[in-house]
Design a protein around this motif. Structure first.
Motif, PDB file in Angstrom:
ATOM      1  N   THR A 125       0.833  -1.201   0.000  1.00 53.09           N
ATOM      2  CA  THR A 125       0.000   0.000   0.000  1.00 53.09           C
ATOM      3  C   THR A 125       0.869   1.253   0.000  1.00 53.09           C
ATOM      4  N   ARG A 126       1.976   1.225   0.758  1.00 55.95           N
ATOM      5  CA  ARG A 126       2.887   2.380   0.778  1.00 55.95           C
ATOM      6  C   ARG A 126       3.453   2.641  -0.613  1.00 55.95           C
ATOM      7  N   ILE A 127       3.859   1.569  -1.307  1.00 58.97           N
ATOM      8  CA  ILE A 127       4.410   1.734  -2.666  1.00 58.97           C
ATOM      9  C   ILE A 127       3.353   2.369  -3.562  1.00 58.97           C
ATOM     10  N   ARG A 128       2.151   1.853  -3.427  1.00 57.48           N
ATOM     11  CA  ARG A 128       1.037   2.328  -4.252  1.00 57.48           C
ATOM     12  C   ARG A 128       0.764   3.815  -3.995  1.00 57.48           C
ATOM     13  N   LYS A 129       0.768   4.207  -2.716  1.00 56.80           N
ATOM     14  CA  LYS A 129       0.399   5.581  -2.355  1.00 56.80           C
ATOM     15  C   LYS A 129       1.575   6.554  -2.417  1.00 56.80           C
ATOM     16  N   MET A 130       2.771   6.033  -2.575  1.00 60.09           N
ATOM     17  CA  MET A 130       3.955   6.896  -2.652  1.00 60.09           C
ATOM     18  C   MET A 130       3.781   7.864  -3.822  1.00 60.09           C
ATOM     19  N   PRO A 131       3.786   9.194  -3.566  1.00 62.04           N
ATOM     20  CA  PRO A 131       3.551  10.137  -4.668  1.00 62.04           C
ATOM     21  C   PRO A 131       4.752  10.322  -5.583  1.00 62.04           C
ATOM     22  N   LYS A 132       5.787   9.574  -5.322  1.00 63.81           N
ATOM     23  CA  LYS A 132       7.008   9.633  -6.146  1.00 63.81           C
ATOM     24  C   LYS A 132       7.180   8.262  -6.801  1.00 63.81           C
ATOM     25  N   PRO A 133       7.693   8.211  -8.034  1.00 62.88           N
ATOM     26  CA  PRO A 133       7.818   6.918  -8.713  1.00 62.88           C
ATOM     27  C   PRO A 133       8.652   5.912  -7.921  1.00 62.88           C
ATOM     28  N   VAL A 134       8.206   4.654  -7.939  1.00 65.16           N
ATOM     29  CA  VAL A 134       8.926   3.558  -7.293  1.00 65.16           C
ATOM     30  C   VAL A 134       9.378   2.583  -8.385  1.00 65.16           C
ATOM     31  N   ILE A 135      10.673   2.350  -8.437  1.00 68.19           N
ATOM     32  CA  ILE A 135      11.255   1.476  -9.462  1.00 68.19           C
ATOM     33  C   ILE A 135      11.782   0.215  -8.800  1.00 68.19           C
ATOM     34  N   ARG A 242       3.169  12.858 -10.245  1.00 66.65           N
ATOM     35  CA  ARG A 242       2.345  12.522  -9.075  1.00 66.65           C
ATOM     36  C   ARG A 242       0.887  12.345  -9.491  1.00 66.65           C
ATOM     37  N   MET A 243       0.405  13.270 -10.352  1.00 66.45           N
ATOM     38  CA  MET A 243      -0.999  13.199 -10.772  1.00 66.45           C
ATOM     39  C   MET A 243      -1.242  11.990 -11.686  1.00 66.45           C
ATOM     40  N   ILE A 244      -0.287  11.716 -12.566  1.00 64.28           N
ATOM     41  CA  ILE A 244      -0.430  10.566 -13.468  1.00 64.28           C
ATOM     42  C   ILE A 244      -0.471   9.264 -12.668  1.00 64.28           C
ATOM     43  N   LYS A 245       0.445   9.132 -11.689  1.00 62.29           N
ATOM     44  CA  LYS A 245       0.462   7.915 -10.875  1.00 62.29           C
ATOM     45  C   LYS A 245      -0.861   7.758 -10.130  1.00 62.29           C
ATOM     46  N   ALA A 246      -1.336   8.856  -9.536  1.00 66.88           N
ATOM     47  CA  ALA A 246      -2.587   8.788  -8.765  1.00 66.88           C
ATOM     48  C   ALA A 246      -3.770   8.452  -9.671  1.00 66.88           C
ATOM     49  N   ALA A 247      -3.759   8.993 -10.888  1.00 69.60           N
ATOM     50  CA  ALA A 247      -4.860   8.713 -11.808  1.00 69.60           C
ATOM     51  C   ALA A 247      -4.846   7.246 -12.236  1.00 69.60           C
ATOM     52  N   ALA A 248      -3.656   6.721 -12.521  1.00 68.87           N
ATOM     53  CA  ALA A 248      -3.551   5.311 -12.906  1.00 68.87           C
ATOM     54  C   ALA A 248      -4.010   4.425 -11.752  1.00 68.87           C
ATOM     55  N   ASN A 249      -3.657   4.799 -10.520  1.00 72.04           N
ATOM     56  CA  ASN A 249      -4.107   4.034  -9.350  1.00 72.04           C
ATOM     57  C   ASN A 249      -5.620   4.140  -9.177  1.00 72.04           C
ATOM     58  N   ALA A 250      -6.162   5.374  -9.358  1.00 73.88           N
ATOM     59  CA  ALA A 250      -7.589   5.593  -9.107  1.00 73.88           C
ATOM     60  C   ALA A 250      -8.446   4.725 -10.022  1.00 73.88           C
ATOM     61  N   ASP A 251      -7.937   4.468 -11.216  1.00 71.80           N
ATOM     62  CA  ASP A 251      -8.663   3.634 -12.161  1.00 71.80           C
ATOM     63  C   ASP A 251      -8.901   2.229 -11.612  1.00 71.80           C
ATOM     64  N   GLU A 252      -8.035   1.800 -10.685  1.00 67.23           N
ATOM     65  CA  GLU A 252      -8.150   0.448 -10.127  1.00 67.23           C
ATOM     66  C   GLU A 252      -8.583   0.423  -8.670  1.00 67.23           C
ATOM     67  N   ASP A 253      -8.306   1.497  -7.929  1.00 68.03           N
ATOM     68  CA  ASP A 253      -8.359   1.412  -6.466  1.00 68.03           C
ATOM     69  C   ASP A 253      -9.650   1.918  -5.824  1.00 68.03           C
ATOM     70  N   GLY A 257      -8.349   4.994  -4.224  1.00 67.43           N
ATOM     71  CA  GLY A 257      -7.641   5.657  -5.322  1.00 67.43           C
ATOM     72  C   GLY A 257      -8.142   7.060  -5.537  1.00 67.43           C
ATOM     73  N   LEU A 258      -9.460   7.236  -5.397  1.00 71.43           N
ATOM     74  CA  LEU A 258     -10.042   8.568  -5.539  1.00 71.43           C
ATOM     75  C   LEU A 258      -9.537   9.483  -4.425  1.00 71.43           C
ATOM     76  N   GLN A 259      -9.440   8.936  -3.223  1.00 70.22           N
ATOM     77  CA  GLN A 259      -8.937   9.719  -2.086  1.00 70.22           C
ATOM     78  C   GLN A 259      -7.525  10.224  -2.354  1.00 70.22           C
ATOM     79  N   GLU A 260      -6.706   9.347  -2.938  1.00 75.94           N
ATOM     80  CA  GLU A 260      -5.320   9.706  -3.231  1.00 75.94           C
ATOM     81  C   GLU A 260      -5.260  10.824  -4.281  1.00 75.94           C
ATOM     82  N   LEU A 261      -6.013  10.632  -5.362  1.00 77.65           N
ATOM     83  CA  LEU A 261      -6.037  11.639  -6.434  1.00 77.65           C
ATOM     84  C   LEU A 261      -6.593  12.959  -5.901  1.00 77.65           C
ATOM     85  N   ALA A 262      -7.656  12.856  -5.119  1.00 79.69           N
ATOM     86  CA  ALA A 262      -8.287  14.062  -4.569  1.00 79.69           C
ATOM     87  C   ALA A 262      -7.356  14.773  -3.593  1.00 79.69           C
TER      88      ALA A 262
END
Ligand code: S0N
Length: 297
Positions: A125-135, A242-253, A257-262
């Motif tokens: 969940t931390r990786i998912r919510k991290m607003p910075k890219p995780v490689i 940050r916004m792109i990652k959150a949007a990609a997550n929101a599509d699934e979460d 996911g909406l909370q993160e994007l919002a």
């Protein structure tokens, strides 16, 4: 017409690379790139249990959570890298030696505490919510819960000796969360079911062919390639990413996911004059003037 400020040239990097170790960890090596060098802006966690193919125990996961929380809050960090020690494994999943009857046994100072955890889900969940890219820099076997970790990371750079496998149905476990659903989004439903039903190993090239990893490089180039990708990301707008990652997550979460994007949208709103006018008017005990800039189309 070519914009004079826009270039498609890649900022190529070469080693050796300098890292500064953050102390206080037992199962992982947590490092940050040295200021003023190619690694600046990168935080890196190396799972350091090569004797068990970097399998994780609750302590390992607790430490990885502490590291990613630190990297999230550190404004000098823009990219987080996860890798494994040695040339055999990225991570072999949960340490089966300390698997109890309802989770993995927590051990402190050599003694069991009596607590059993599945805290790798908290790290996912931390990786998912991290607003910075995780490689994920996959340097060998990525198996079981270790495979799921790279699946959850935003990008995967694999060495040519990397191998990928789910073993749950062979060893009495499964990840029916991101490890199944997000995997299926990546490789497709048929392939995801094959991966889980048959528990076969896949080579780095097979993983590349099915879109499970982003690129494959010789093991000796894994660090350089990871720094290269990180530098290219760090040169781009961190808010856009940050916004792109959150949007990609929101599509699934769903709601999470909406909370993160919002949340990111709220941060951006706080940064505007209109958002700040609301705060200022409240503190100055006057009516707010929200439409100073007019009503945008
Ligand atoms: C990784 C494999 C394929 C490597 O094979 P190789 O190179 O032949 O090495 P080995 O000789 O097999 O191993 C070397 C030493 O390392 C030990 N070891 C390896 N993996 C583990 C492990 N997971 N736990 C404990 N020890 C491990 C070996 O025993 C050996 O030790 P020595 O030298 O003393 O004999 C191969 O090792 C392999 O297949 N490993 C097992 C992989 C596996 O099945 N992992 C567990 C899968 N399940 C999970 O990960 C569950 C994860 C989880 O916690 C979870 C919970 C809830 C929801 C989701 C999840 C989630 O999946 O994320």
């Amino acid at each position: 017409e070519q914009n004079a400020h826009h270039t498609t040239d890649r900022p190529t990097v070469s080693g050796p690379f300098e890292w500064e170790r953050v102390g206080g960890f037992e199962d992982i090596v947590y490092e940050k790139g040295a200021a003023g060098t190619n690694t600046a802006g990168i935080a890196r966690v190396t799972i350091n249990r090569p004797e068990v193919r970097n399998a994780f125990r609750p302590t390992t996961v607790t430490e990885m959570i502490a590291a990613i929380d630190d990297a999230r809050d550190d404004p000098s960090v823009g990219v987080f890298v996860l890798t494994g020690a040695g040339d055999q494994a990225f991570c072999a999943g949960g340490d089966q030696r300390i698997r109890g009857d309802h989770g993995y046994k927590e051990v402190e100072g050599g003694a069991e505490t009596g607590t059993q955890r599945l805290n790798v889900l908290d790290f996912q969940t931390r990786i998912r919510k991290m607003p910075k890219p995780v490689i994920a820099a996959v340097n060998g076997w990525a198996v079981g819960g270790g495979h799921v970790l790279h699946v959850v990371c935003d990008l995967t750079i694999a060495s040519d000796n990397a191998r990928f496998m789910q073993t749950g149905p062979k060893v009495g476990s499964f990840d029916a969360g991101y490890g199944t659903a997000h995997l299926a989004r990546i490789v497709g439903q048929k392939k995801a079911r094959e991966i889980w039903f048959l528990c076969r190993p896949y080579s780095a090239q097979e993983a590349l062919d099915m879109g499970l990893v982003n690129t494959v490089v010789p093991l000796a180039d894994l660090e350089r390639e990871t720094v290269q990708w990180s530098r290219e990301i760090l040169a781009n707008s961190n808010i856009a990413i940050r916004m792109i990652k959150a949007a990609a997550n929101a599509d699934e979460d769903g709601g999470a996911g909406l909370q993160e994007l919002a949340g990111h949208a709220t941060m951006l709103f706080y940064m505007t004059e209109e958002g700040q006018e609301g705060r200022n008017a409240y503190l100055e005990r006057r009516p707010p003037d929200f439409d100073a800039d007019g009503y945008r189309p």
